[in-house]
Design a protein around this motif. Structure first.
Motif, short mmCIF file in Angstrom:
data_model
loop_
_atom_site.label_atom_id
_atom_site.label_comp_id
_atom_site.label_asym_id
_atom_site.label_seq_id
_atom_site.Cartn_x
_atom_site.Cartn_y
_atom_site.Cartn_z
N MET A 148 0.84 -1.17 0.00
CA MET A 148 0.00 0.00 0.00
C MET A 148 0.89 1.23 0.00
O MET A 148 1.86 1.33 0.73
N ALA A 149 0.57 2.19 -0.80
CA ALA A 149 1.36 3.41 -0.92
C ALA A 149 1.14 4.30 0.29
O ALA A 149 0.09 4.29 0.91
N THR A 150 2.16 5.05 0.62
CA THR A 150 2.02 6.02 1.71
C THR A 150 1.79 7.39 1.10
O THR A 150 2.07 7.62 -0.07
N SER A 151 1.28 8.30 1.90
CA SER A 151 1.03 9.64 1.38
C SER A 151 1.68 10.66 2.29
O SER A 151 1.90 10.43 3.47
N SER A 152 2.02 11.79 1.74
CA SER A 152 2.57 12.88 2.53
C SER A 152 1.41 13.75 3.00
O SER A 152 0.30 13.65 2.48
N PRO A 153 1.65 14.62 3.99
CA PRO A 153 0.55 15.45 4.49
C PRO A 153 -0.11 16.33 3.43
O PRO A 153 -1.25 16.74 3.59
N THR A 154 0.58 16.57 2.33
CA THR A 154 0.02 17.45 1.31
C THR A 154 -0.63 16.69 0.15
O THR A 154 -1.17 17.31 -0.74
N SER A 155 -0.56 15.36 0.18
CA SER A 155 -1.16 14.60 -0.91
C SER A 155 -2.37 13.82 -0.41
O SER A 155 -2.55 13.60 0.78
N SER A 156 -3.20 13.42 -1.33
CA SER A 156 -4.37 12.62 -0.99
C SER A 156 -3.96 11.16 -0.88
O SER A 156 -3.08 10.71 -1.61
N PRO A 157 -4.62 10.42 0.00
CA PRO A 157 -4.32 8.99 0.05
C PRO A 157 -4.74 8.30 -1.25
O PRO A 157 -5.65 8.77 -1.93
N PRO A 158 -4.09 7.21 -1.58
CA PRO A 158 -4.45 6.51 -2.81
C PRO A 158 -5.85 5.88 -2.69
O PRO A 158 -6.31 5.58 -1.60
N PRO A 159 -6.51 5.67 -3.81
CA PRO A 159 -7.85 5.07 -3.79
C PRO A 159 -7.89 3.72 -3.08
O PRO A 159 -8.90 3.36 -2.47
N GLU A 160 -6.79 2.97 -3.12
CA GLU A 160 -6.75 1.67 -2.46
C GLU A 160 -6.96 1.80 -0.95
O GLU A 160 -7.53 0.93 -0.31
N SER A 161 -6.48 2.90 -0.37
CA SER A 161 -6.66 3.13 1.07
C SER A 161 -8.12 3.31 1.41
O SER A 161 -8.62 2.74 2.38
#
Length: 59
Positions: A1-14
């Motif tokens: 599962m991909a991680t996200s930074s505070p400025t990006s949106s979480p991936p749809p898989e999340s």
């Protein structure tokens, strides 16, 4: 599962993993989901605080 930074949106898989987890919870009579049934995108992403023994009373 991909991680996200505070400025990006979480991936749809999340989001899909959370929806699937909620679906399992809804289908459970007590809202308890066995770990083996957790979606892969949810495993390893929970923190819990367990109170010390004696701090929780059960009626």
């Amino acid at each position: 599962m991909a991680t996200s930074s505070p400025t990006s949106s979480p991936p749809p898989e999340s989001a899909q993993a959370l929806v699937e987890f909620a679906r399992h919870s809804d289908q459970s009579s007590e809202g308890i989901i066995p770990y083996k049934d957790w979606p892969e995108g949810v495993k390893g992403h929970f923190l819990v605080r367990i109170p010390p023994e004696g701090m929780v009373t059960v009626d």
